[in-house]
Write a protein that holds these residues in place. Sequence first.
Motif, PDB file in Angstrom:
ATOM      1  N   LEU A 141       0.823  -1.206   0.000  1.00 25.47           N
ATOM      2  CA  LEU A 141       0.000   0.000   0.000  1.00 25.47           C
ATOM      3  C   LEU A 141       0.857   1.257   0.000  1.00 25.47           C
ATOM      4  CD1 LEU A 141      -2.574  -0.970   2.797  1.00 25.47           C
ATOM      5  CD2 LEU A 141      -2.819  -1.306   0.336  1.00 25.47           C
ATOM      6  N   SER A 142       0.338   2.298  -0.626  1.00 26.20           N
ATOM      7  CA  SER A 142       0.994   3.604  -0.550  1.00 26.20           C
ATOM      8  C   SER A 142       0.700   4.229   0.815  1.00 26.20           C
ATOM      9  CB  SER A 142       0.461   4.517  -1.658  1.00 26.20           C
ATOM     10  OG  SER A 142      -0.907   4.828  -1.422  1.00 26.20           O
ATOM     11  N   GLY A 143       1.409   5.322   1.118  1.00 25.35           N
ATOM     12  CA  GLY A 143       1.181   5.999   2.393  1.00 25.35           C
ATOM     13  C   GLY A 143      -0.249   6.483   2.536  1.00 25.35           C
ATOM     14  N   GLY A 144      -0.809   7.024   1.466  1.00 25.18           N
ATOM     15  CA  GLY A 144      -2.187   7.490   1.514  1.00 25.18           C
ATOM     16  C   GLY A 144      -3.174   6.356   1.697  1.00 25.18           C
ATOM     17  N   GLU A 145      -2.907   5.222   1.053  1.00 24.16           N
ATOM     18  CA  GLU A 145      -3.788   4.054   1.220  1.00 24.16           C
ATOM     19  C   GLU A 145      -3.717   3.521   2.651  1.00 24.16           C
ATOM     20  OE1 GLU A 145      -3.887   2.079  -3.263  1.00 24.16           O
ATOM     21  OE2 GLU A 145      -2.185   1.665  -1.929  1.00 24.16           O
ATOM     22  N   GLN A 146      -2.515   3.504   3.225  1.00 21.28           N
ATOM     23  CA  GLN A 146      -2.381   3.069   4.615  1.00 21.28           C
ATOM     24  C   GLN A 146      -3.179   3.969   5.554  1.00 21.28           C
ATOM     25  OE1 GLN A 146       1.758   2.716   5.674  1.00 21.28           O
ATOM     26  NE2 GLN A 146       2.254   1.502   3.869  1.00 21.28           N
ATOM     27  N   GLN A 147      -3.142   5.271   5.294  1.00 20.60           N
ATOM     28  CA  GLN A 147      -3.874   6.189   6.161  1.00 20.60           C
ATOM     29  C   GLN A 147      -5.380   6.018   6.007  1.00 20.60           C
ATOM     30  OE1 GLN A 147      -2.961   7.345   8.779  1.00 20.60           O
ATOM     31  NE2 GLN A 147      -2.312   9.469   8.667  1.00 20.60           N
ATOM     32  N   ARG A 148      -5.833   5.670   4.808  1.00 21.76           N
ATOM     33  CA  ARG A 148      -7.266   5.421   4.605  1.00 21.76           C
ATOM     34  C   ARG A 148      -7.694   4.131   5.296  1.00 21.76           C
ATOM     35  NH1 ARG A 148      -8.513   5.696  -1.560  1.00 21.76           N
ATOM     36  NH2 ARG A 148      -6.270   5.611  -1.909  1.00 21.76           N
ATOM     37  N   VAL A 149      -6.821   3.132   5.307  1.00 19.56           N
ATOM     38  CA  VAL A 149      -7.117   1.922   6.078  1.00 19.56           C
ATOM     39  C   VAL A 149      -7.236   2.272   7.563  1.00 19.56           C
ATOM     40  CG1 VAL A 149      -6.298  -0.362   6.766  1.00 19.56           C
ATOM     41  CG2 VAL A 149      -5.972   0.409   4.423  1.00 19.56           C
ATOM     42  N   ALA A 150      -6.342   3.155   8.035  1.00 22.95           N
ATOM     43  CA  ALA A 150      -6.371   3.562   9.439  1.00 22.95           C
ATOM     44  C   ALA A 150      -7.700   4.230   9.786  1.00 22.95           C
ATOM     45  CB  ALA A 150      -5.208   4.507   9.731  1.00 22.95           C
ATOM     46  N   ILE A 151      -8.250   5.007   8.864  1.00 22.41           N
ATOM     47  CA  ILE A 151      -9.551   5.633   9.105  1.00 22.41           C
ATOM     48  C   ILE A 151     -10.629   4.560   9.259  1.00 22.41           C
ATOM     49  CG2 ILE A 151     -11.331   7.125   8.116  1.00 22.41           C
ATOM     50  CD1 ILE A 151      -9.062   8.687   6.738  1.00 22.41           C
ATOM     51  N   PRO A 160     -18.416   6.890  18.652  1.00 27.18           N
ATOM     52  CA  PRO A 160     -18.997   8.205  18.365  1.00 27.18           C
ATOM     53  C   PRO A 160     -17.951   9.300  18.192  1.00 27.18           C
ATOM     54  CG  PRO A 160     -19.234   7.700  20.690  1.00 27.18           C
ATOM     55  CD  PRO A 160     -18.659   6.468  20.045  1.00 27.18           C
ATOM     56  N   LEU A 161     -16.687   9.005  18.563  1.00 28.04           N
ATOM     57  CA  LEU A 161     -15.616  10.013  18.507  1.00 28.04           C
ATOM     58  C   LEU A 161     -14.391   9.431  17.833  1.00 28.04           C
ATOM     59  CD1 LEU A 161     -14.227  12.707  19.409  1.00 28.04           C
ATOM     60  CD2 LEU A 161     -13.680  11.551  21.564  1.00 28.04           C
ATOM     61  N   VAL A 162     -13.822  10.179  16.877  1.00 26.95           N
ATOM     62  CA  VAL A 162     -12.565   9.808  16.224  1.00 26.95           C
ATOM     63  C   VAL A 162     -11.552  10.923  16.446  1.00 26.95           C
ATOM     64  CG1 VAL A 162     -11.413   9.450  13.996  1.00 26.95           C
ATOM     65  CG2 VAL A 162     -13.571   8.288  14.470  1.00 26.95           C
ATOM     66  N   LEU A 163     -10.353  10.549  16.905  1.00 23.67           N
ATOM     67  CA  LEU A 163      -9.254  11.487  17.121  1.00 23.67           C
ATOM     68  C   LEU A 163      -8.161  11.187  16.107  1.00 23.67           C
ATOM     69  CD1 LEU A 163      -9.043  11.119  21.013  1.00 23.67           C
ATOM     70  CD2 LEU A 163     -10.341  12.832  19.726  1.00 23.67           C
ATOM     71  N   ILE A 179      -7.926  12.521   1.926  1.00 24.80           N
ATOM     72  CA  ILE A 179      -8.175  12.068   3.302  1.00 24.80           C
ATOM     73  C   ILE A 179      -9.153  13.005   4.006  1.00 24.80           C
ATOM     74  CG2 ILE A 179      -7.077  11.801   5.569  1.00 24.80           C
ATOM     75  CD1 ILE A 179      -4.598  10.754   4.053  1.00 24.80           C
ATOM     76  N   LEU A 180      -8.985  14.305   3.827  1.00 25.39           N
ATOM     77  CA  LEU A 180      -9.901  15.259   4.450  1.00 25.39           C
ATOM     78  C   LEU A 180     -11.306  15.136   3.879  1.00 25.39           C
ATOM     79  CD1 LEU A 180      -7.612  18.403   4.682  1.00 25.39           C
ATOM     80  CD2 LEU A 180      -8.430  16.991   6.560  1.00 25.39           C
ATOM     81  N   ALA A 181     -11.398  14.863   2.578  1.00 22.92           N
ATOM     82  CA  ALA A 181     -12.714  14.665   1.963  1.00 22.92           C
ATOM     83  C   ALA A 181     -13.408  13.446   2.557  1.00 22.92           C
ATOM     84  CB  ALA A 181     -12.569  14.511   0.448  1.00 22.92           C
ATOM     85  N   ILE A 182     -12.638  12.400   2.847  1.00 23.51           N
ATOM     86  CA  ILE A 182     -13.194  11.204   3.486  1.00 23.51           C
ATOM     87  C   ILE A 182     -13.693  11.544   4.891  1.00 23.51           C
ATOM     88  CG2 ILE A 182     -12.611   8.938   4.439  1.00 23.51           C
ATOM     89  CD1 ILE A 182     -10.693   8.606   2.040  1.00 23.51           C
ATOM     90  N   PHE A 183     -12.886  12.293   5.646  1.00 29.83           N
ATOM     91  CA  PHE A 183     -13.320  12.719   6.984  1.00 29.83           C
ATOM     92  C   PHE A 183     -14.634  13.495   6.913  1.00 29.83           C
ATOM     93  CE2 PHE A 183      -8.805  12.418   8.688  1.00 29.83           C
ATOM     94  CZ  PHE A 183      -9.120  11.438   9.615  1.00 29.83           C
ATOM     95  N   VAL A 192     -20.326  10.995  13.113  1.00 32.16           N
ATOM     96  CA  VAL A 192     -19.250  10.803  14.075  1.00 32.16           C
ATOM     97  C   VAL A 192     -18.552  12.138  14.346  1.00 32.16           C
ATOM     98  CG1 VAL A 192     -17.597  10.192  12.265  1.00 32.16           C
ATOM     99  CG2 VAL A 192     -17.183   9.437  14.602  1.00 32.16           C
ATOM    100  N   THR A 193     -18.216  12.378  15.608  1.00 27.40           N
ATOM    101  CA  THR A 193     -17.462  13.572  15.988  1.00 27.40           C
ATOM    102  C   THR A 193     -15.994  13.352  15.648  1.00 27.40           C
ATOM    103  OG1 THR A 193     -19.000  13.934  17.815  1.00 27.40           O
ATOM    104  CG2 THR A 193     -16.923  15.142  17.890  1.00 27.40           C
ATOM    105  N   ILE A 194     -15.372  14.309  14.978  1.00 25.86           N
ATOM    106  CA  ILE A 194     -13.979  14.160  14.538  1.00 25.86           C
ATOM    107  C   ILE A 194     -13.161  15.345  15.043  1.00 25.86           C
ATOM    108  CG2 ILE A 194     -12.432  13.995  12.560  1.00 25.86           C
ATOM    109  CD1 ILE A 194     -14.710  12.730  10.973  1.00 25.86           C
ATOM    110  N   VAL A 195     -12.081  15.037  15.763  1.00 22.60           N
ATOM    111  CA  VAL A 195     -11.148  16.055  16.247  1.00 22.60           C
ATOM    112  C   VAL A 195      -9.788  15.765  15.618  1.00 22.60           C
ATOM    113  CG1 VAL A 195      -9.990  17.056  18.239  1.00 22.60           C
ATOM    114  CG2 VAL A 195     -12.390  16.362  18.416  1.00 22.60           C
ATOM    115  N   ILE A 196      -9.261  16.727  14.882  1.00 23.24           N
ATOM    116  CA  ILE A 196      -7.986  16.585  14.174  1.00 23.24           C
ATOM    117  C   ILE A 196      -6.964  17.520  14.804  1.00 23.24           C
ATOM    118  CG2 ILE A 196      -6.805  16.837  11.962  1.00 23.24           C
ATOM    119  CD1 ILE A 196      -9.533  16.391  10.595  1.00 23.24           C
ATOM    120  N   VAL A 197      -5.821  16.980  15.181  1.00 20.85           N
ATOM    121  CA  VAL A 197      -4.705  17.791  15.661  1.00 20.85           C
ATOM    122  C   VAL A 197      -3.700  17.938  14.521  1.00 20.85           C
ATOM    123  CG1 VAL A 197      -2.636  17.698  17.093  1.00 20.85           C
ATOM    124  CG2 VAL A 197      -4.868  17.353  18.134  1.00 20.85           C
ATOM    125  N   THR A 198      -3.286  19.157  14.236  1.00 15.92           N
ATOM    126  CA  THR A 198      -2.374  19.385  13.123  1.00 15.92           C
ATOM    127  C   THR A 198      -1.643  20.711  13.303  1.00 15.92           C
ATOM    128  OG1 THR A 198      -2.227  19.477  10.689  1.00 15.92           O
ATOM    129  CG2 THR A 198      -4.105  20.570  11.707  1.00 15.92           C
TER     130      THR A 198
END
Length: 306
Positions: A141-151, A160-163, A179-183, A192-198
């Motif tokens: 998997l590419s890095g982006g695909e791995q991150q989508r699997v993580a989601i 109910p909450l994703v961090l 990835i942001l479009a998926i979120f 689902v409530t989503i909190v992103i730290v960046t």
Amino acid sequence: MIHCEGLVKIFKTDDIEVVALQGLNLTVGQGEMMVIIGNSGSGKSTLLNILGGLDRPSAGQAVVGQWNLLKMSSEQLIEYKRRTVGFIWQNNGRNLVPYLTVLQNVELPMLIQGKADRAYAKELLAAVGLEHRIGSRLTQLSGGEQQRVAIAISLSNRPPLVLADEPTGSVDSATGEQILAIFRRLNRDLGVTIVIVTHDLSVADKVDRVVAIRDGLTSTEWVKRDADSPGSNGEAASDAAPGSDPRFGGKHKEYVVLDRVGRLQIPPDYLEAMQVSGKAVLEFDGKRVTIGPPEDSPPSGRPDRS
């Protein structure tokens, strides 16, 4: 969904004590998607670890849903992490088990709970655009695909909450947009409530609310303007309504956050422009408070120490 008041976290060793959170206040509504920004060492990752049940707060109040994070037993903490919160790490290696397939990775949290729901696991992978990758392993998997699997993994037990800790930090900008479009879609469709730290301000531009943490405290908040309000159509900040911020294309209005005893953090660039340091003069005209340097202060704005 989240209510923190006067939240304190102190890390201690034999020789040193570090106060990572110094009385932080934060409220996040059910079904909200928001971003927390801050420089390295500001306390944002410490906050995320506390909300994820990965670290215990030292004092204050931290409530997520029905759970009081300061008063949970070890057994309740396990239950909280299994059912209430999903976590996405910046480092993809922490999200995935490399010798399992994509589908098996998504099913793993379900198995820990007792039984895998293969149909739902496939549904999640379809939601992140990876239904064609269910038999692949980490190295394929590419890095982006791995991150989508993580989601997908973070949602496997229907929390109910994703961090998400820097979810676009290890991918290119185009993949980060995906990835942001998926979120956004999962936030809208699943509620689902989503909190992103960046630290990436381009991520913050994609949400309705941004909270800045500085020195372990919530300092500033930006809220996206209504579509019909001045400054909401992307014009330059100088042409937008007062209070808009150029970092978010003039689409957000900036607020300074007050804590329960009336303290606030004035942005450093404001203080520098006013040449205020050490002490300041406040004036109240019946509607607004004005802050400025003392009349007897030296030209540099620094207090006279003579």
